[in-house]
Design a protein around this motif. Sequence first.
Motif, mmCIF file in Angstrom:
data_model
loop_
_atom_site.group_PDB
_atom_site.id
_atom_site.type_symbol
_atom_site.label_atom_id
_atom_site.label_comp_id
_atom_site.label_asym_id
_atom_site.label_seq_id
_atom_site.Cartn_x
_atom_site.Cartn_y
_atom_site.Cartn_z
ATOM 1 N N TRP A 72 0.833 -1.200 0.000
ATOM 2 C CA TRP A 72 0.000 0.000 0.000
ATOM 3 C C TRP A 72 0.870 1.253 0.000
ATOM 4 O O TRP A 72 0.587 2.208 -0.718
ATOM 5 N N VAL A 73 1.934 1.237 0.812
ATOM 6 C CA VAL A 73 2.834 2.392 0.887
ATOM 7 C C VAL A 73 3.528 2.587 -0.463
ATOM 8 O O VAL A 73 3.605 3.695 -0.994
ATOM 9 N N ARG A 74 4.010 1.497 -1.050
ATOM 10 C CA ARG A 74 4.690 1.565 -2.351
ATOM 11 C C ARG A 74 3.751 2.091 -3.433
ATOM 12 O O ARG A 74 4.119 2.943 -4.240
ATOM 13 N N GLN A 75 2.509 1.601 -3.436
ATOM 14 C CA GLN A 75 1.536 2.037 -4.441
ATOM 15 C C GLN A 75 1.194 3.515 -4.261
ATOM 16 O O GLN A 75 1.049 4.240 -5.238
ATOM 17 N N ALA A 76 1.101 3.954 -3.016
ATOM 18 C CA ALA A 76 0.806 5.370 -2.756
ATOM 19 C C ALA A 76 1.934 6.257 -3.265
ATOM 20 O O ALA A 76 1.690 7.363 -3.756
ATOM 21 N N GLU A 77 3.172 5.779 -3.178
ATOM 22 C CA GLU A 77 4.312 6.536 -3.696
ATOM 23 C C GLU A 77 4.230 6.650 -5.215
ATOM 24 O O GLU A 77 4.524 7.701 -5.790
ATOM 25 N N VAL A 78 3.798 5.592 -5.877
ATOM 26 C CA VAL A 78 3.668 5.596 -7.340
ATOM 27 C C VAL A 78 2.515 6.511 -7.759
ATOM 28 O O VAL A 78 2.643 7.272 -8.721
ATOM 29 N N ASP A 79 1.398 6.432 -7.026
ATOM 30 C CA ASP A 79 0.209 7.219 -7.378
ATOM 31 C C ASP A 79 0.392 8.705 -7.146
ATOM 32 O O ASP A 79 -0.298 9.508 -7.755
ATOM 33 N N GLY A 80 1.285 9.059 -6.235
ATOM 34 C CA GLY A 80 1.545 10.475 -5.964
ATOM 35 C C GLY A 80 0.760 11.008 -4.790
ATOM 36 O O GLY A 80 -0.132 10.335 -4.264
#
Length: 86
Positions: A72-80
Motif C-alpha cells: 500500500w505504501v509503495r503504491q501510494a508513492e507511485v500514485d503520488g
Amino acid sequence: MSLTRFDGHPRSGVRPRQAVHDGEHEKKKPRPRRSFTPEFKAEIVELCRRGDRSIREVAQDFDLTETAVRQWVRQAEVDGPGSVTG
C-alpha cells in the motif's frame, strides 16, 4: 503344517513414521482474504509516513500483514500525493 504370517519387521513398540509426525508440526492455516476500503488504506499509509512507528508496528497494531502494508505504501508513492490507494 500351518505357517505364521510375517508382515515385515517384528513389533518393537516403535510407532510408524506417520503416527510420530502427526500434529508435531502444525501447518499455519491460511489467513482468510479480507478487503479494505481505499480510505482505510490511505489512513494506514499516512500512519506509516508520519514515522512515529515502523511499517511492522503499524501492521501489527491493525492485525494486517506487513507485506500488504508495504504494498500500500509503495503504491501510494507511485500514485503520488493526495491519491487514495485503491
